[in-house]
Design an enzyme around this catalytic site. Structure first.
Site, short mmCIF file in Angstrom:
data_model
loop_
_atom_site.label_atom_id
_atom_site.label_comp_id
_atom_site.label_asym_id
_atom_site.label_seq_id
_atom_site.Cartn_x
_atom_site.Cartn_y
_atom_site.Cartn_z
N GLY A 110 0.81 -1.21 0.00
CA GLY A 110 0.00 0.00 0.00
C GLY A 110 0.84 1.26 0.00
N VAL A 111 0.17 2.39 0.28
CA VAL A 111 0.86 3.68 0.27
C VAL A 111 1.16 4.13 1.69
CG1 VAL A 111 0.08 4.72 -1.86
CG2 VAL A 111 -1.42 4.77 0.13
N ILE A 139 4.32 3.69 6.47
CA ILE A 139 4.51 2.33 6.98
C ILE A 139 4.81 1.38 5.83
CG2 ILE A 139 3.36 0.44 8.22
CD1 ILE A 139 1.89 2.71 9.79
N GLU A 190 0.09 -1.28 -7.02
CA GLU A 190 -0.69 -0.16 -7.52
C GLU A 190 0.26 1.03 -7.61
OE1 GLU A 190 -4.79 0.50 -5.74
OE2 GLU A 190 -3.50 1.91 -4.75
N ILE A 223 -6.05 1.91 9.80
CA ILE A 223 -6.15 2.95 10.82
C ILE A 223 -6.49 2.30 12.15
CG2 ILE A 223 -7.60 4.87 11.62
CD1 ILE A 223 -7.62 5.89 8.73
N ASN A 277 -8.34 9.26 3.91
CA ASN A 277 -8.03 9.30 2.47
C ASN A 277 -9.10 8.62 1.63
OD1 ASN A 277 -5.57 10.49 3.15
ND2 ASN A 277 -4.53 8.52 3.28
N LYS A 291 -1.02 8.61 17.97
CA LYS A 291 -1.11 9.90 18.69
C LYS A 291 -0.53 9.80 20.11
CE LYS A 291 -3.09 11.81 15.18
NZ LYS A 291 -2.18 12.46 14.25
O1 0RQ Z 1 -1.46 11.19 11.65
O2 0RQ Z 1 -0.67 12.52 9.74
O3 0RQ Z 1 -1.26 13.62 11.92
O4 0RQ Z 1 0.79 12.16 11.74
O5 0RQ Z 1 -3.12 8.82 10.68
O6 0RQ Z 1 -0.83 7.43 9.78
O7 0RQ Z 1 0.87 6.01 10.85
O8 0RQ Z 1 1.65 7.90 9.30
O9 0RQ Z 1 0.47 5.82 8.43
O10 0RQ Z 1 1.10 7.17 6.31
O11 0RQ Z 1 1.05 4.66 6.43
O12 0RQ Z 1 -1.11 6.02 6.48
C1 0RQ Z 1 -4.25 4.01 6.65
C2 0RQ Z 1 -4.03 6.49 6.37
C3 0RQ Z 1 -2.03 5.06 6.93
C4 0RQ Z 1 -3.05 4.93 4.62
C5 0RQ Z 1 -3.35 5.13 6.14
C6 0RQ Z 1 -3.04 8.88 12.10
C7 0RQ Z 1 -1.55 8.93 12.38
C8 0RQ Z 1 -1.09 9.88 11.28
C9 0RQ Z 1 -1.29 8.54 9.10
P1 0RQ Z 1 -0.57 12.49 11.22
P2 0RQ Z 1 0.64 6.83 9.63
P3 0RQ Z 1 0.46 5.94 6.85
C10 0RQ Z 1 -3.18 1.27 -2.11
C11 0RQ Z 1 -3.56 1.07 -0.72
C12 0RQ Z 1 -6.09 3.45 2.74
C13 0RQ Z 1 -5.85 3.26 1.27
C14 0RQ Z 1 -4.92 2.14 0.96
C15 0RQ Z 1 -4.34 4.88 3.77
C16 0RQ Z 1 -1.98 9.48 10.11
O13 0RQ Z 1 -2.34 3.75 4.44
O14 0RQ Z 1 -4.88 5.90 3.40
O15 0RQ Z 1 -4.60 1.29 1.80
N1 0RQ Z 1 -4.84 3.66 3.49
N2 0RQ Z 1 -4.49 2.08 -0.27
O16 0RQ Z 1 -1.30 9.42 13.67
C17 0RQ Z 1 -6.46 8.40 14.87
C18 0RQ Z 1 -6.11 6.10 14.67
C19 0RQ Z 1 -5.01 6.36 13.80
C20 0RQ Z 1 -4.73 7.70 13.51
C21 0RQ Z 1 -3.33 6.40 12.43
N3 0RQ Z 1 -6.45 4.85 14.99
N4 0RQ Z 1 -6.79 7.15 15.16
N5 0RQ Z 1 -5.43 8.73 14.03
N6 0RQ Z 1 -3.67 7.68 12.66
N7 0RQ Z 1 -4.14 5.58 13.12
C22 0RQ Z 1 -2.77 2.71 -2.52
C23 0RQ Z 1 -3.90 3.56 -3.04
O17 0RQ Z 1 -5.00 3.18 -2.96
C24 0RQ Z 1 -3.65 4.85 -3.71
#
Ligand code: 0RQ
Length: 496
Positions: free
Chosen positions: A260-261, A264, A286, A356, A376, A400
């Site tokens: 994924g993107v 992580i 992708e 998430i 997103n 957080k």
């Molecule tokens: O917050 O931006 O304020 O720091 O969410 O989280 O840990 O930096 O992780 O950049 O890998 O993104 C799921 C969003 C993860 C992404 C997601 C907060 C955390 C941080 C980002 P800040 P991290 P990542 C194919 C695959 C869906 C689409 C997909 C995504 C921010 O991977 O959009 O998988 N996935 N596509 O602090 C509150 C929680 C949290 C939280 C994380 N439980 N509650 N905030 N955060 N968990 C590619 C495409 O489809 C294009």
């Protein structure tokens, strides 16, 4: 070769577009996204609004785009509705404030929905290219996304001819558009490396009403450097996969990987490359992001195919400087092919996506914060997860500053159900959910993946509600979330 078509400035091209238009734009992540015309369109919307006139357009993209597109148009209040994925701060704010109608969908479904008119008529396609011929052959740039379908379906087309990208990218794309039911045939792709289409998108040149020349890099930000936490998650993924090979559940020939993107996912790929027990591999994914390039150079990744080359500008320039090395190793396809369930199942892809939050049964929320705020979108994660050979989700056990447990009694939004999720991996460990009942799953997830601070309340929640096949207390299912909303911290939730 652009002199076969009217060469306009971005403002002149934007002036052609009317209020109420539906526009298909290039871009899958900021890679290959239209840049200069959307920005000019935002300026036009602002001046129309100042003159007291309405001006909004509907935007359909491949996935997310850059700030010149989603950010500028959102800030100018120029978007009526938007699909299928976004990751822009300004756009996210407008969506969550209810100013823009956004609908989320599996990315593999988009092209057929466009072709079959589910989203209405496509008035315009605004597509970035690195080359175009007078016959209407378009060489796309760093992404394919759904551009071939937008170009064919749109009534009129504006090409952003971006000199930043080398025209020598011709040959890096494999454009294949399947037929729709009832005429659909098997997609004739049996290996990651197979080419089944054309290097160009060919359209009726009469539809091309403007070429807008520019020289702008993709607005791809870098990633946070891997840290102890993301390295540990990555190492756990690599160890899990290496062990699956050792015990024979993954064949020794190995299987293609999807990743994924985000931060992580980038770190996980780095860890796979560093583990000597992981064989050389191919990617059928992708998004091809920064860490893949190093793995290709080192020989660990033999071939990567995806729908976008989401590479930070300096690294992209190093690819352009060495294009012949990468030519047999990189290939871009439409998202309708990279994310197609038929391909994911046939090739036996091992998928790694980020959650998430995950509940103690393995239901995954990939898209919403506290059940309400869009992050997103589901992107391709559902396309891959549901059809994977082994579907893996990763996330840190807390977010957080340790105040949020990503492992919760019940997911506050559902994107991937317990039936699709095979393995969950945090920095704490690996929960293998295959062949396990809800009771066994909950024990596995709590003990292997939850942060030690939250294991006791999660266990107490599960034990307190011994009802039925899946123990759920409707009264306390969202106790972690409610505690956070009340205090800003999930610690101390009243779980029973
Ligand atoms: O917050 O931006 O304020 O720091 O969410 O989280 O840990 O930096 O992780 O950049 O890998 O993104 C799921 C969003 C993860 C992404 C997601 C907060 C955390 C941080 C980002 P800040 P991290 P990542 C194919 C695959 C869906 C689409 C997909 C995504 C921010 O991977 O959009 O998988 N996935 N596509 O602090 C509150 C929680 C949290 C939280 C994380 N439980 N509650 N905030 N955060 N968990 C590619 C495409 O489809 C294009």
């Amino acid at each position: 070769m652009s002199n076969a078509f009217p060469v306009l400035t971005a403002a002149e091209a934007a002036a052609l577009i009317n209020h109420g238009s539906t526009i298909g734009v290039s871009g899958f992540t900021p890679a290959g996204a239209a840049k200069v015309v959307p920005k000019a369109l935002a300026a036009r919307a602002r001046s129309e609004h100042e003159a007291g006139r309405e001006f909004k357009v509907a935007i359909i993209s491949g996935a997310s785009t850059g700030d010149s597109l989603d950010g500028e148009l959102a800030r100018a209040d120029a978007i009526s509705w938007r699909t299928p994925y976004q990751s822009n701060k300004s756009l996210r704010e407008s969506i969550n404030a209810g100013r823009i109608h956004f609908f989320d969908m599996h990315l593999s479904h988009l092209a057929q929905q466009v072709r079959r008119g589910f989203l209405g008529k496509i008035d315009w396609a605004i597509v970035e290219a690195c080359d175009i011929t007078p016959e209407g052959e378009i060489v796309l740039s760093t992404s394919v996304g759904t551009s071939p379908t937008f170009l064919r379906q749109a009534e009129r087309v504006i090409i952003e001819l971006n000199r930043y990208h080398s025209p020598k990218l011709r040959g890096f794309h494999d454009i294949y558009e399947p037929l729709d039911p009832p005429f659909r045939k098997v997609i004739p792709l049996e290996n990651c490396t197979d080419r089944i289409g054309s290097p160009v998108v060919k359209i009726d040149p009469k539809k091309i009403v403007a070429v807008v020349e520019n020289n702008k890099p993709d607005e791809v930000g870098g990633f946070d450097p891997a840290d102890e936490l993301t390295n540990k998650i990555g190492a756990n993924v690599a160890e899990f996969i290496a062990n699956e090979i050792a015990v024979g559940r993954i064949p020794r020939e190995f299987l293609p990987l999807q990743s994924g993107v985000g931060n992580i996912a980038n770190a996980v790929l780095g860890a796979l490359g560093a583990n000597p027990d992981i064989p050389d591999f191919q990617m059928f994914s992708e998004v091809i992001q920064d860490s893949v390039i190093g793995l290709i150079r080192s020989g660990k990744c033999k071939f990567a195919t995806g729908t976008s080359l989401t590479i930070a500008p300096a690294l992209l320039q190093s690819i352009y400087a060495d294009l012949e090395f990468f030519r047999p190793r990189l290939l871009l396809r439409p998202q309708e092919i990279t994310n197609n369930p038929e391909m994911v199942r046939r090739l036996g892809i091992i998928t790694v996506n980020t959650a998430i939050e995950v509940d103690i049964f393995g239901n995954v929320n990939s898209t919403h914060i506290m059940g309400t705020g869009l992050m997103n979108g589901i992107g391709g994660s559902g396309d891959f997860t549901r059809n994977a050979y082994i579907s893996i989700f990763t996330c840190p056990s807390t977010a957080k500053g340790n105040k949020i447990s990503t492992i919760v009694p019940f997911a506050s939004h559902l994107d991937h159900s317990e039936h699709s999720v095979a393995v969950l991996i945090t920095e704490q460990g690996v929960a293998d959910l295959r062949g396990k009942s809800p009771a066994e799953r909950s024990r596995e997830i709590i003990n292997k993946c939850a942060h030690p601070d939250f294991r006791e309340p999660l266990t107490r929640y599960y034990e307190s509600t011994k009802k039925g096949h899946t123990h759920a207390s409707l009264a306390h299912a969202f106790s972690f979330h409610q505690q956070f909303m009340a205090t800003g911290d999930m610690h101390g939730a009243h779980v029973a």
